[in-house]
Design a protein around this motif. Structure first.
Motif, PDB file in Angstrom:
ATOM      1  N   ASN A  33      35.972  43.472  45.694  1.00 21.29           N
ATOM      2  CA  ASN A  33      36.677  42.591  46.631  1.00 21.29           C
ATOM      3  C   ASN A  33      38.190  42.691  46.453  1.00 21.29           C
ATOM      4  O   ASN A  33      38.911  41.692  46.509  1.00 21.29           O
ATOM      5  CB  ASN A  33      36.220  41.133  46.455  1.00 21.29           C
ATOM      6  CG  ASN A  33      34.771  40.937  46.851  1.00 21.29           C
ATOM      7  OD1 ASN A  33      34.348  41.364  47.910  1.00 21.29           O
ATOM      8  ND2 ASN A  33      34.004  40.301  45.965  1.00 21.29           N
ATOM      9  N   VAL A  34      38.657  43.898  46.220  1.00 21.59           N
ATOM     10  CA  VAL A  34      40.087  44.156  46.127  1.00 21.59           C
ATOM     11  C   VAL A  34      40.463  45.193  47.183  1.00 21.59           C
ATOM     12  O   VAL A  34      39.715  46.134  47.438  1.00 21.59           O
ATOM     13  CB  VAL A  34      40.502  44.654  44.725  1.00 21.59           C
ATOM     14  CG1 VAL A  34      40.402  43.531  43.715  1.00 21.59           C
ATOM     15  CG2 VAL A  34      39.667  45.841  44.279  1.00 21.59           C
ATOM     16  N   GLY A  36      38.404  38.095  52.196  1.00 18.83           N
ATOM     17  CA  GLY A  36      37.414  38.285  51.141  1.00 18.83           C
ATOM     18  C   GLY A  36      37.985  38.646  49.788  1.00 18.83           C
ATOM     19  O   GLY A  36      37.237  38.848  48.824  1.00 18.83           O
ATOM     20  N   TYR A  37      39.307  38.687  49.666  1.00 18.15           N
ATOM     21  CA  TYR A  37      39.946  39.096  48.426  1.00 18.15           C
ATOM     22  C   TYR A  37      39.522  38.213  47.242  1.00 18.15           C
ATOM     23  O   TYR A  37      39.682  36.994  47.269  1.00 18.15           O
ATOM     24  CB  TYR A  37      41.467  39.032  48.596  1.00 18.15           C
ATOM     25  CG  TYR A  37      42.271  39.418  47.381  1.00 18.15           C
ATOM     26  CD1 TYR A  37      42.337  40.737  46.951  1.00 18.15           C
ATOM     27  CD2 TYR A  37      42.986  38.464  46.669  1.00 18.15           C
ATOM     28  CE1 TYR A  37      43.093  41.093  45.841  1.00 18.15           C
ATOM     29  CE2 TYR A  37      43.754  38.799  45.570  1.00 18.15           C
ATOM     30  CZ  TYR A  37      43.796  40.122  45.148  1.00 18.15           C
ATOM     31  OH  TYR A  37      44.557  40.468  44.048  1.00 18.15           O
ATOM     32  N   LEU A  38      38.932  38.852  46.234  1.00 21.71           N
ATOM     33  CA  LEU A  38      38.482  38.176  45.003  1.00 21.71           C
ATOM     34  C   LEU A  38      37.622  36.950  45.298  1.00 21.71           C
ATOM     35  O   LEU A  38      37.654  35.960  44.559  1.00 21.71           O
ATOM     36  CB  LEU A  38      39.680  37.784  44.128  1.00 21.71           C
ATOM     37  CG  LEU A  38      40.496  38.940  43.542  1.00 21.71           C
ATOM     38  CD1 LEU A  38      41.684  38.409  42.746  1.00 21.71           C
ATOM     39  CD2 LEU A  38      39.639  39.837  42.666  1.00 21.71           C
ATOM     40  N   LYS A  97      43.778  46.938  53.896  1.00 25.12           N
ATOM     41  CA  LYS A  97      43.701  45.521  53.530  1.00 25.12           C
ATOM     42  C   LYS A  97      42.267  45.032  53.378  1.00 25.12           C
ATOM     43  O   LYS A  97      42.042  43.900  52.946  1.00 25.12           O
ATOM     44  CB  LYS A  97      44.427  44.665  54.571  1.00 25.12           C
ATOM     45  CG  LYS A  97      43.769  44.655  55.930  1.00 25.12           C
ATOM     46  CD  LYS A  97      44.535  43.746  56.913  1.00 25.12           C
ATOM     47  CE  LYS A  97      44.421  42.296  56.518  1.00 25.12           C
ATOM     48  NZ  LYS A  97      45.076  41.396  57.493  1.00 25.12           N
ATOM     49  N   TYR A  98      41.298  45.854  53.704  1.00 25.78           N
ATOM     50  CA  TYR A  98      39.900  45.434  53.638  1.00 25.78           C
ATOM     51  C   TYR A  98      39.443  45.248  52.192  1.00 25.78           C
ATOM     52  O   TYR A  98      39.876  45.958  51.282  1.00 25.78           O
ATOM     53  CB  TYR A  98      38.991  46.451  54.309  1.00 25.78           C
ATOM     54  CG  TYR A  98      39.027  46.455  55.815  1.00 25.78           C
ATOM     55  CD1 TYR A  98      39.780  45.532  56.534  1.00 25.78           C
ATOM     56  CD2 TYR A  98      38.307  47.400  56.527  1.00 25.78           C
ATOM     57  CE1 TYR A  98      39.808  45.536  57.908  1.00 25.78           C
ATOM     58  CE2 TYR A  98      38.320  47.420  57.918  1.00 25.78           C
ATOM     59  CZ  TYR A  98      39.076  46.487  58.602  1.00 25.78           C
ATOM     60  OH  TYR A  98      39.097  46.500  59.968  1.00 25.78           O
ATOM     61  N   THR A  99      38.533  44.302  52.006  1.00 27.88           N
ATOM     62  CA  THR A  99      37.892  44.094  50.709  1.00 27.88           C
ATOM     63  C   THR A  99      36.386  44.094  50.919  1.00 27.88           C
ATOM     64  O   THR A  99      35.897  43.576  51.917  1.00 27.88           O
ATOM     65  CB  THR A  99      38.325  42.770  50.065  1.00 27.88           C
ATOM     66  OG1 THR A  99      37.891  41.682  50.888  1.00 27.88           O
ATOM     67  CG2 THR A  99      39.840  42.701  49.901  1.00 27.88           C
ATOM     68  N   VAL A 100      35.669  44.675  49.966  1.00 24.22           N
ATOM     69  CA  VAL A 100      34.217  44.820  50.078  1.00 24.22           C
ATOM     70  C   VAL A 100      33.592  44.494  48.722  1.00 24.22           C
ATOM     71  O   VAL A 100      34.161  44.797  47.671  1.00 24.22           O
ATOM     72  CB  VAL A 100      33.838  46.252  50.515  1.00 24.22           C
ATOM     73  CG1 VAL A 100      32.339  46.382  50.708  1.00 24.22           C
ATOM     74  CG2 VAL A 100      34.568  46.622  51.804  1.00 24.22           C
ATOM     75  N   SER A 101      32.411  43.893  48.756  1.00 25.76           N
ATOM     76  CA  SER A 101      31.792  43.381  47.536  1.00 25.76           C
ATOM     77  C   SER A 101      31.306  44.453  46.578  1.00 25.76           C
ATOM     78  O   SER A 101      30.983  44.142  45.429  1.00 25.76           O
ATOM     79  CB  SER A 101      30.625  42.454  47.891  1.00 25.76           C
ATOM     80  OG  SER A 101      29.651  43.151  48.648  1.00 25.76           O
TER      81      SER A 101
END
Length: 265
Positions: A120-121, A97-99, A250-254
């Motif tokens: 998303n970073v 989900g990165y960027l 490492k997780y990305t969230v909106s």
């Protein structure tokens, strides 16, 4: 990660407590704060759980960005460091989900979000950006201290503001930074815009269930009781501790971004 996309759950993950901040100094200094930052004076706040040192945590003076890092600012970082672009970032440092809201490696796409907070970073990406700016991510204690400072022109307790925010869905297009609440330390958007990474987000690790864990880890499980809690009615804090265990670097969230801090010398 699907469950973490929900604002309500992310709120639990990132907020370590709902402390009451007490400032022990003022915000003035002979040396002005770096551009875009403000000096946070030393102080203390009430912790969620009781500990051997008491119920308060001391925070030393430091500098903090007045606003979260924007998409436009993060784009400059990516251009200077191509290994952090969408197509080149290592899978070790960010999930799929990165960027994802950007159109391309060096193209945000929607100009309306240029000055909205970057999301998303991953923690790795936020940490790398901070180092690139010769700064660092704020610690959990620093973020909590500032985040629970009374608001300007809003008489509601910070806890009330947070709970009201929890009840609302994340908008499809995030507002620009500096558009929500400002607190008495002149810091914007600690609540009401996005949730933010801190350096030691995983400082409390819960690696087993309450039947086998001991000491403070056991006390923080919802089914375990509230033996170590300073406020035994703060059920939301118990949930936060439980959900924090689901977040990895490492997780990305909106609706998860970051701002930078800097040591005060």
């Amino acid at each position: 990660m699907g469950i973490l996309k929900n604002r309500f759950l992310i709120a639990f993950v990132l907020l370590f407590a709902l402390p009451v901040a007490t400032v022990t100094g003022n915000n003035s200094t002979k040396n002005p704060a770096p551009a875009g930052m403000v000096k946070i004076p030393g102080g203390q706040y009430s912790m969620f759980f009781e500990n051997k040192a008491g119920k308060t945590m001391k925070v030393k003076p430091f500098y903090l960005d007045t606003r979260a890092v924007t998409n436009a600012e993060y784009l400059e970082f990516v251009k200077a460091n191509p290994k952090w672009s969408k197509s080149k970032i290592s899978k070790l440092f960010a999930d799929a989900g990165y960027l994802k809201h950007w159109k391309g490696d060096y193209n945000i796409g929607d100009a309306k979000i240029n000055h909205s907070p970057v999301t998303n970073v991953s923690w790795y990406a936020a940490n790398a950006y901070s180092k690139w700016k010769n700064k660092r991510l704020p610690t959990l204690s620093e973020w909590e201290f500032v985040g629970n400072t009374p608001l300007v022109n809003d008489k509601r307790p910070v806890e009330k503001v947070i709970l009201d925010w929890y009840s609302k869905p994340t908008p499809a297009t995030l507002p620009v930074v500096g558009s929500t609440f400002k607190n008495k330390l002149n810091v914007f958007d600690m609540h009401g815009l996005i949730w933010e990474w801190v350096y030691d987000f995983n400082s409390v690790v819960m690696n087993s269930d309450s039947r086998s864990n001991s000491a403070i880890q056991r006390d923080l499980f919802c089914a375990s009781g509230s033996f170590g809690a300073a406020n035994k009615e703060d059920y939301a804090a118990f949930m936060r501790f439980a959900f924090r265990g689901s977040l990895k670097a490492k997780y990305t969230v909106s609706n998860l971004g970051f701002r930078c801090a800097l040591d005060f010398n």
